[in-house]
Enzyme design. Structure first.
Site, short mmCIF file in Angstrom:
data_model
loop_
_atom_site.label_atom_id
_atom_site.label_comp_id
_atom_site.label_asym_id
_atom_site.label_seq_id
_atom_site.Cartn_x
_atom_site.Cartn_y
_atom_site.Cartn_z
N GLN A 35 22.41 -14.99 -44.54
CA GLN A 35 22.54 -14.03 -45.78
C GLN A 35 24.06 -13.56 -45.58
OE1 GLN A 35 20.04 -10.57 -45.23
NE2 GLN A 35 20.72 -10.32 -43.16
N HIS A 46 19.12 -14.96 -41.53
CA HIS A 46 18.11 -14.04 -41.92
C HIS A 46 16.83 -14.49 -41.39
CE1 HIS A 46 15.49 -12.27 -45.64
NE2 HIS A 46 14.71 -12.15 -44.30
N PHE A 104 13.90 -6.13 -37.37
CA PHE A 104 14.46 -7.34 -38.09
C PHE A 104 13.75 -8.40 -37.35
CE2 PHE A 104 18.05 -9.98 -40.33
CZ PHE A 104 17.00 -10.38 -41.20
N HIS A 133 9.93 -8.62 -37.14
CA HIS A 133 9.54 -9.07 -38.46
C HIS A 133 9.62 -10.54 -38.62
CE1 HIS A 133 8.49 -9.02 -42.64
NE2 HIS A 133 9.34 -9.94 -42.95
N GLU A 134 10.90 -11.24 -38.19
CA GLU A 134 11.05 -12.57 -38.47
C GLU A 134 10.25 -13.38 -37.51
OE1 GLU A 134 12.85 -13.94 -41.09
OE2 GLU A 134 12.91 -11.88 -41.72
N HIS A 166 7.30 -15.31 -39.29
CA HIS A 166 7.47 -16.70 -39.64
C HIS A 166 7.42 -17.61 -38.31
CE1 HIS A 166 8.98 -16.19 -43.54
NE2 HIS A 166 9.64 -15.06 -43.18
#
Ligand code: 5GP
Ligand code: 5GP
Length: 227
Positions: free
Chosen positions: A35, A62, A112, A115-116, A120
């Site tokens: 990003q 990101h 962050f 979350h990633e 994922h």
């Protein structure tokens, strides 16, 4: 006397079935997504710098997203494997620099990265454990210097407009594979370079041509804002 061996066969068959099932649930390739902080921050939503301070004027990571060849993707695959900072202790200072969070309120990045990993990373557990996942992303970031590539082609984060075509060619000429560019809009509504997607093989080792592309959002001329 010949003896058949049905017990071995009956043991192997269920194993084979399990192996096939887990392969079917696996993924085909990764998107490695970078990003541009200037484009995250100049939208109507704005941004917050991480607690460690303003990140470098560079593309930040990101995520590394497992994906299927048909464009769909798995997510949140293993609730039993939450993000654990102690597993990436040796990578944290590099993560702060190369994978900075820009979301508000300011934080150190833990949310962050959590979350990633959980959305994922847990879907590529068969290939990479938590340390391997973050390490692979950092290695890819080091391997492909998108900002340098664009600047070498005369494409600077100076608020100017560039053709989408020139951005795509600069990157494909340099790395040998076509990137996908995602745009967003600044406060005035201009289409701008927001994220760069590179495709990576399922072992997270090498760049590949993208099997499928995410949806399109750029105009033919895009702004490259400063940061
Ligand atoms: P957005 O809707 O903002 O483009 O995407 C929201 C989130 O959905 C992304 O940050 C990412 O977590 C996930 N996502 C969106 N598109 C894709 C995709 O094509 N592949 C994968 N693996 N995840 C995606
Ligand atoms: P994704 O879009 O990957 O599913 O979700 C990104 C999540 O991480 C969102 O909840 C977003 O608020 C949070 N986040 C924290 N920092 C960042 C950042 O720097 N960029 C992006 N795109 N999302 C961030």
């Amino acid at each position: 006397m010949t003896r058949r061996n049905p017990p071995v066969v009956s043991l192997l068959l269920p194993l084979l079935a399990v192996a096939t099932t887990s392969l079917a649930q696996d993924f085909d390739f990764f998107y490695f997504v970078l990003q541009w902080p200037g484009s995250y921050c100049d939208t109507a939503k704005s941004c917050c710098y991480p607690t460690s301070g303003k990140p470098a004027a560079d593309f930040g990571i990101h995520g590394l997203w497992p994906n299927y060849n048909d464009g769909s993707y798995p997510s949140n695959c293993d609730p039993n494997n939450p993000y654990d900072a102690s597993k990436v202790r040796d990578l944290l200072s590099t993560m702060r620099q190369k994978w900075p969070t820009l979301a508000c309120p300011s934080s150190d990045g833990t949310q962050f990265w959590t979350h990633e990993w959980e959305k994922h990373g847990t879907c590529s557990e068969s290939v990479l454990d938590q340390h391997g996942y973050f390490q692979a992303a950092l290695k890819l970031k080091k391997q492909v210097d998108v900002l340098r590539i664009l600047q070498d082609a005369g494409i600077q984060p100076d608020g100017g407009d560039y053709s989408l075509k020139s951005v795509v060619s600069a990157i494909s000429d340099a790395i040998g594979y076509t990137p996908w560019i995602e745009c967003n809009n600044d406060e005035a509504g201009n289409s701008q370079l927001y994220q760069v997607y590179l495709c990576i093989d399922a072992s997270a080792a090498k760049l590949i041509e993208c099997p499928v592309l995410p949806r399109k959002r750029c105009g033919s001329e895009i702004e490259f804002p400063s940061f």
